[in-house]
Design an enzyme around this catalytic site. Sequence first.
Site, short mmCIF file in Angstrom:
data_model
loop_
_atom_site.label_atom_id
_atom_site.label_comp_id
_atom_site.label_asym_id
_atom_site.label_seq_id
_atom_site.Cartn_x
_atom_site.Cartn_y
_atom_site.Cartn_z
N LYS A 51 0.80 -1.19 0.00
CA LYS A 51 0.00 0.00 0.00
C LYS A 51 0.85 1.26 0.00
CE LYS A 51 -3.22 -2.32 3.17
NZ LYS A 51 -3.71 -2.29 4.58
N ASP A 113 14.88 -0.30 0.55
CA ASP A 113 15.60 -0.60 1.78
C ASP A 113 16.67 -1.65 1.43
OD1 ASP A 113 15.88 -0.37 4.65
OD2 ASP A 113 14.78 -2.24 4.87
N LYS A 141 17.31 4.13 0.99
CA LYS A 141 18.23 3.95 2.14
C LYS A 141 19.43 3.15 1.64
CE LYS A 141 14.48 3.32 5.53
NZ LYS A 141 13.94 2.31 6.50
N PHE A 162 13.55 4.88 10.51
CA PHE A 162 12.26 4.30 10.16
C PHE A 162 11.30 5.41 9.75
CE2 PHE A 162 8.27 2.09 10.31
CZ PHE A 162 8.62 0.85 9.79
N ASP A 169 3.52 3.37 6.42
CA ASP A 169 2.99 3.01 7.73
C ASP A 169 4.02 2.42 8.67
OD1 ASP A 169 3.31 0.45 6.37
OD2 ASP A 169 2.09 -0.40 7.97
P1 IMP Z 1 13.11 -3.89 0.84
O1 IMP Z 1 12.53 -5.06 0.10
O2 IMP Z 1 13.94 -4.30 2.01
O3 IMP Z 1 13.84 -2.90 -0.06
O4 IMP Z 1 11.91 -3.15 1.53
C1 IMP Z 1 11.12 -2.28 0.88
C2 IMP Z 1 9.78 -2.20 1.59
O5 IMP Z 1 9.91 -2.29 3.00
C3 IMP Z 1 9.17 -0.85 1.32
O6 IMP Z 1 8.36 -0.87 0.19
C4 IMP Z 1 8.37 -0.62 2.57
O7 IMP Z 1 7.08 -1.20 2.42
C5 IMP Z 1 9.09 -1.35 3.65
N1 IMP Z 1 9.94 -0.43 4.41
C6 IMP Z 1 11.29 -0.29 4.35
N2 IMP Z 1 11.73 0.68 5.16
C7 IMP Z 1 10.63 1.17 5.76
C8 IMP Z 1 10.42 2.25 6.69
O8 IMP Z 1 11.34 2.95 7.13
N3 IMP Z 1 9.13 2.49 7.05
C9 IMP Z 1 8.07 1.76 6.59
N4 IMP Z 1 8.22 0.77 5.71
C10 IMP Z 1 9.48 0.48 5.30
#
Ligand code: IMP
Length: 184
Positions: A51, A113, A141, A162, A169
């Site tokens: 979302k 992330d 990040k 975060f 969210d």
């Molecule tokens: P990745 O697969 O580790 O790159 O994570 C990406 C997903 O993790 C993003 O689309 C977010 O939904 C969630 N996410 C990563 N960091 C945060 C944060 O700081 N706050 C909220 N959701 C996060």
Amino acid sequence: MSNGQEARRELLEPRVRVLHDEAALAARVDELARTIAARVPGDVTLVGVLKGAFVFLADLIRALDRHGLTPRVDFMRLSSYGMAKTSSGRIHLIGAAPDVAGRAVVLVDDIEDTGRSLAFARDLLLEQGASAIWTCVLADKPTRREVDFAADFIGFEVPDVFLVGYGIDYAERYRHLPYLGTIE
Ligand code: IMP
Ligand code: MG
């Protein structure tokens, strides 16, 4: 806002610090749209990751209109953190994949992330027959990366904090905040 509402809000959102306010977000989204419009075809399809990307995508698609594009829009839902703050590392699609066969696509997510979600979604859209694909995230990040994946269009580079607000969210809260904030 009344004093009562103000007090209640402080209780609900005790530790949110503003990182980028509404004006900063609007200015950056417009710049991003200008950059994207110079690189992608006019009838590009934006695919938002639900979302978290819904607010960003809603602003971005109207900014792209101002820069002369006529984009289509679709969404896809990926497995998420659930109620935790750290990713499980195993990503999967929830529900149907968007129909992008033969289309140029900009994949839009809230945050990059570890990079796993974007890499997974990019591969999935290519399997669905996308003819070209770019990726766009509101926040990157880079210090958290676990897979080698660089988004093409990045709103803000952020440290390992975060993020909440502007659609993002923590445990399904804070999405309504009109700014991008951080919580401990
Ligand atoms: P990745 O697969 O580790 O790159 O994570 C990406 C997903 O993790 C993003 O689309 C977010 O939904 C969630 N996410 C990563 N960091 C945060 C944060 O700081 N706050 C909220 N959701 C996060
Ligand atoms: Mg997400």
